[in-house]
Design an enzyme around this catalytic site. Structure first.
Site, PDB file in Angstrom:
ATOM      1  N   GLY A 136      36.491  49.596  30.969  1.00  0.00           N
ATOM      2  CA  GLY A 136      37.188  49.001  29.798  1.00  0.00           C
ATOM      3  C   GLY A 136      36.903  47.436  29.659  1.00  0.00           C
ATOM      4  N   HIS A 137      36.029  47.192  28.603  1.00  0.00           N
ATOM      5  CA  HIS A 137      35.584  45.681  28.907  1.00  0.00           C
ATOM      6  C   HIS A 137      36.312  45.171  27.457  1.00  0.00           C
ATOM      7  CE1 HIS A 137      31.957  46.900  31.460  1.00  0.00           C
ATOM      8  NE2 HIS A 137      33.248  47.011  31.998  1.00  0.00           N
ATOM      9  N   ASP A 194      37.720  45.221  36.344  1.00  0.00           N
ATOM     10  CA  ASP A 194      38.486  44.264  35.448  1.00  0.00           C
ATOM     11  C   ASP A 194      38.578  42.914  35.729  1.00  0.00           C
ATOM     12  OD1 ASP A 194      39.328  46.757  34.131  1.00  0.00           O
ATOM     13  OD2 ASP A 194      40.932  47.219  35.509  1.00  0.00           O
ATOM     14  N   LYS A 211      34.249  41.226  33.470  1.00  0.00           N
ATOM     15  CA  LYS A 211      32.901  41.401  33.595  1.00  0.00           C
ATOM     16  C   LYS A 211      32.288  41.078  31.845  1.00  0.00           C
ATOM     17  CE  LYS A 211      33.141  45.244  35.310  1.00  0.00           C
ATOM     18  NZ  LYS A 211      34.429  45.259  35.977  1.00  0.00           N
ATOM     19  N   GLN A 263      33.130  48.735  36.438  1.00  0.00           N
ATOM     20  CA  GLN A 263      33.780  49.124  37.605  1.00  0.00           C
ATOM     21  C   GLN A 263      33.541  47.867  38.637  1.00  0.00           C
ATOM     22  OE1 GLN A 263      32.218  52.293  36.562  1.00  0.00           O
ATOM     23  NE2 GLN A 263      34.024  52.263  35.264  1.00  0.00           N
TER      24      GLN A 263
HETATM   25  P1  GDP Z   1      36.187  44.042  32.867  1.00  0.00           P
HETATM   26  O1  GDP Z   1      36.559  45.426  32.910  1.00  0.00           O
HETATM   27  O2  GDP Z   1      35.548  43.513  33.975  1.00  0.00           O
HETATM   28  O3  GDP Z   1      35.054  43.679  31.734  1.00  0.00           O
HETATM   29  O4  GDP Z   1      37.395  43.271  32.476  1.00  0.00           O
HETATM   30  P2  GDP Z   1      38.625  43.729  31.462  1.00  0.00           P
HETATM   31  O5  GDP Z   1      38.230  43.353  29.976  1.00  0.00           O
HETATM   32  O6  GDP Z   1      38.880  45.271  31.620  1.00  0.00           O
HETATM   33  O7  GDP Z   1      39.637  42.659  32.103  1.00  0.00           O
HETATM   34  C1  GDP Z   1      39.569  41.459  31.930  1.00  0.00           C
HETATM   35  C2  GDP Z   1      40.943  40.757  30.956  1.00  0.00           C
HETATM   36  O8  GDP Z   1      41.005  39.529  31.324  1.00  0.00           O
HETATM   37  C3  GDP Z   1      40.618  40.904  29.618  1.00  0.00           C
HETATM   38  O9  GDP Z   1      41.799  41.104  28.844  1.00  0.00           O
HETATM   39  C4  GDP Z   1      39.917  39.368  29.305  1.00  0.00           C
HETATM   40  O10 GDP Z   1      40.051  38.859  28.067  1.00  0.00           O
HETATM   41  C5  GDP Z   1      40.789  38.583  30.214  1.00  0.00           C
HETATM   42  N1  GDP Z   1      39.950  37.523  30.913  1.00  0.00           N
HETATM   43  C6  GDP Z   1      38.682  37.386  31.320  1.00  0.00           C
HETATM   44  N2  GDP Z   1      38.555  36.154  31.749  1.00  0.00           N
HETATM   45  C7  GDP Z   1      39.664  35.624  31.731  1.00  0.00           C
HETATM   46  C8  GDP Z   1      40.353  34.420  32.373  1.00  0.00           C
HETATM   47  O11 GDP Z   1      39.402  33.442  33.055  1.00  0.00           O
HETATM   48  N3  GDP Z   1      41.379  33.912  32.175  1.00  0.00           N
HETATM   49  C9  GDP Z   1      42.393  34.732  31.289  1.00  0.00           C
HETATM   50  N4  GDP Z   1      43.556  34.452  31.617  1.00  0.00           N
HETATM   51  N5  GDP Z   1      42.103  35.992  31.109  1.00  0.00           N
HETATM   52  C10 GDP Z   1      40.621  36.389  31.239  1.00  0.00           C
HETATM   53  P1  IMO Z   2      35.852  48.386  34.339  1.00  0.00           P
HETATM   54  O1  IMO Z   2      34.361  48.648  33.916  1.00  0.00           O
HETATM   55  C1  IMO Z   2      39.269  49.308  36.916  1.00  0.00           C
HETATM   56  C2  IMO Z   2      39.258  53.231  38.892  1.00  0.00           C
HETATM   57  C3  IMO Z   2      40.152  54.344  38.473  1.00  0.00           C
HETATM   58  C4  IMO Z   2      40.371  55.109  39.825  1.00  0.00           C
HETATM   59  C5  IMO Z   2      38.894  55.181  40.208  1.00  0.00           C
HETATM   60  C6  IMO Z   2      38.064  56.633  39.764  1.00  0.00           C
HETATM   61  O2  IMO Z   2      36.704  48.134  33.247  1.00  0.00           O
HETATM   62  O3  IMO Z   2      36.332  47.306  35.378  1.00  0.00           O
HETATM   63  P2  IMO Z   2      37.080  57.331  37.419  1.00  0.00           P
HETATM   64  O4  IMO Z   2      37.803  57.754  36.104  1.00  0.00           O
HETATM   65  O5  IMO Z   2      35.986  56.423  37.452  1.00  0.00           O
HETATM   66  O6  IMO Z   2      36.790  58.793  37.971  1.00  0.00           O
HETATM   67  O7  IMO Z   2      38.234  56.594  38.145  1.00  0.00           O
HETATM   68  O8  IMO Z   2      38.402  54.163  39.748  1.00  0.00           O
HETATM   69  N1  IMO Z   2      38.659  52.766  37.925  1.00  0.00           N
HETATM   70  C7  IMO Z   2      38.654  51.539  37.298  1.00  0.00           C
HETATM   71  N2  IMO Z   2      39.325  50.478  37.631  1.00  0.00           N
HETATM   72  N3  IMO Z   2      38.237  49.146  35.975  1.00  0.00           N
HETATM   73  C8  IMO Z   2      37.555  49.968  35.810  1.00  0.00           C
HETATM   74  O9  IMO Z   2      36.342  49.647  34.916  1.00  0.00           O
HETATM   75  C9  IMO Z   2      37.511  51.330  36.330  1.00  0.00           C
HETATM   76  N4  IMO Z   2      36.750  52.335  36.139  1.00  0.00           N
HETATM   77  C10 IMO Z   2      37.481  53.198  37.120  1.00  0.00           C
HETATM   78  O10 IMO Z   2      41.582  53.744  38.302  1.00  0.00           O
HETATM   79  O11 IMO Z   2      41.098  54.467  40.566  1.00  0.00           O
HETATM   80 MG    MG Z   3      38.238  46.686  32.573  1.00  0.00          MG
END
Ligand code: GDP
Ligand code: IMO
Ligand code: MG
Length: 454
Positions: free
Chosen positions: A39-40, A12, A15, A225
């Protein structure tokens, strides 16, 4: 030319947003590990897309590939594709025939084992990721290619399902339903195979991607991840079951290490720390499992810390994309990042979320750890050792809340000076240049210093 995007912390880090931004210049975006545990979030034309399996590039008309290193739940795959179609997009998604299939019994067993593990539970997403990779390593998995051949599918299921059923019923003493029923699984998954074939979605991933590289196309490899969730380089056992680190990009796609190494590897850094799931966290702020070194000692400070954690969590929207769980938050952990920079060989960094910290008087960073009386600068190899590490903090003067969209439009020099100092500290410590700075969730709210494809 390939560009590999890797999470440098605990997932998170943003990416999806960086893939979306840099992926503009890419022809193909491929995932190399993980499944629908990711979760992207991609914000495109003001619309927010949340994808857990389909590569982020599919939102922008790129070919999206799920590599052989992925574990694929066909139900999620088709749900996401159908949803994107309903929203007017035409996602072009290919799936490696060598990728493993997540079956309903994997999901069931993920939930059962998590409940059983107690202190060792990683707090998984319960998507069946771990059990599917287990079967892959145990050489009893079902691959995407097997769905296209009903006889092979039947044979695989007849071998494995009775074992899974016995595990659930006899070892874990749980009742089982149709997720452990061979006929039901056979019919359902054969149909998925037919749809994959009808839509010509399956590929021999390595060959498919290499051909693209050979004709001069740009390939982006999208990690899910993050490094500290890597099964080898992360905080085992509180990890996922794949290799998000850059080495996974070669194994998980079939492109050679020299091809990946010829390109760029970009580490995505969140300007602070957040994690869903369990395990130690030396720079954690507040939280139920407070590992922070007594912070600055007194009860008021502890209460403040909790407040600060809530503030950052809310400002940063730190609630799981997949599960909605509130994420634990903490200060940036430099030993974790030094470990990530080495394990991945980053050529550039994208530092996100500096807007979230705006307005704080001081911003702290876990610069090193005190471990058994010694100062150390990188993560120790066992999680038990890591849990004994106490972060030594360095303070940075905070930066003001500003009009981040305007800053983004103006460029790097418009970033408040104290935030620039913070960014330069990170770049210096990791000996890696900052390629991009995220100042908000939108695509226009990212300052590009360097575009790896140019
Ligand atoms: P990922 O799993 O690495 O792709 O990231 P996620 O999408 O799960 O979580 C990142 C969250 O932060 C999302 O809601 C994005 O829209 C948000 N986000 C990404 N970059 C920034 C940033 O520079 N500032 C803020 N405030 N939010 C961001
Ligand atoms: P993105 O791609 C954050 C964490 C879970 C748990 C551990 C193992 O959005 O960054 P799993 O279901 O993979 O066997 O869970 O890894 N986890 C993540 N945490 N972002 C993710 O993906 C994750 N995918 C798995 O919370 O601790
Ligand atoms: Mg994510």
């Amino acid at each position: 030319m390939t560009v590999t995007i890797v999470g440098s912390q605990l997932g998170d880090e943003g990416k999806g947003g960086v893939v979306d931004l840099y992926g503009d210049a890419a022809d193909v975006v491929a995932r190399y590990q993980g499944g629908d545990n990711a979760g992207h979030t991609v914000v495109h034309d003001g619309t927010k897309y949340k994808l857990s399996l389909v590569p982020s590039g599919a939102v922008r008309g790129k070919i999206g590939v799920l590599g052989n290193g992925c574990v694929v739940n066909p139900e999620t795959l088709f749900d996401e594709i159908d949803t994107l179609r309903e929203r007017g997009l035409e996602p072009d998604v290919r799936v490696a025939e060598r990728a493993h299939v997540i079956l309903p019994y994997h999901r069931a067993l993920d939930g059962i084992e998590e409940a059983e593990k107690e202190d060792l539970a990683a707090g998984t997403t319960k998507r069946g990721i771990g059990p599917t990779y287990e079967d892959k390593a145990g050489r009893r998995g079902v691959r995407i290619g097997d769905l296209l051949d009903p006889d092979v599918l039947r044979e695989r299921l007849e071998y494995v399902v009775p074992q899974k059923k016995a595990l659930a019923e006899e070892v874990f003493e749980k009742e089982t339903g149709e997720e452990f029923d061979i006929d039901h699984l056979y019919e359902t998954y054969r149909e998925y195979g037919e749809r994959l074939a009808d839509e010509e979605m399956t590929v021999d991933c390595g060959t498919f991607l290499q051909e693209r590289v050979d004709i001069g196309e740009s390939v982006m490899l999208e990690g899910a991840q993050g490094t500290s969730l890597d099964i080898d380089h992360g905080v085992y056992p509180y990890v996922t079951s794949s290799n998000p680190t850059a080495g996974g990009a070669t194994v998980g796609t079939g492109l050679g290490p020299t091809v990946i190494g010829d390109g760029e590897v970009i580490g995505i850094v969140k300007a602070y720390l957040s994690r869903v799931g369990t395990g130690p966290l030396p720079t954690e702020l507040g939280g139920v499992e407070d590992q922070t070194p007594d912070y600055h000692g007194d009860v008021d400070a502890a209460a403040d810390e909790e407040e600060l954690a809530t503030y950052i969590r809310d400002e940063g929207g730190e609630y799981g994309t997949v599960t909605g769980r509130p994420r634990r938050v903490g200060w940036l952990d430099m030993p974790m990042l030094r470990h990530a920079a080495r394990a991945n060989g980053f050529t550039g960094l994208a530092v996100n979320h500096i807007d979230v910290l705006a307005g704080l008087e001081t911003v702290e960073v876990g610069h090193s750890y005190e471990f058994d009386g010694e100062e150390i600068f990188t993560m120790p190899p066992t999680t038990e050792q890591w849990a004994r590490c106490e972060a030594t903090f360095e303070s940075f003067d905070g930066w003001p809340e500003v009009d981040w969209a305007a800053v983004a439009a103006e460029g790097y020099e418009a970033i408040p000076e104290n935030a620039q100092t913070y960014l330069e500290y990170i770049a210096d410590e990791l000996d890696t240049p900052v390629y991009a700075v995220g100042v908000g969730p939108g695509r226009e709210e990212t300052i590009v210093v360097e575009n790896p494809y140019e």
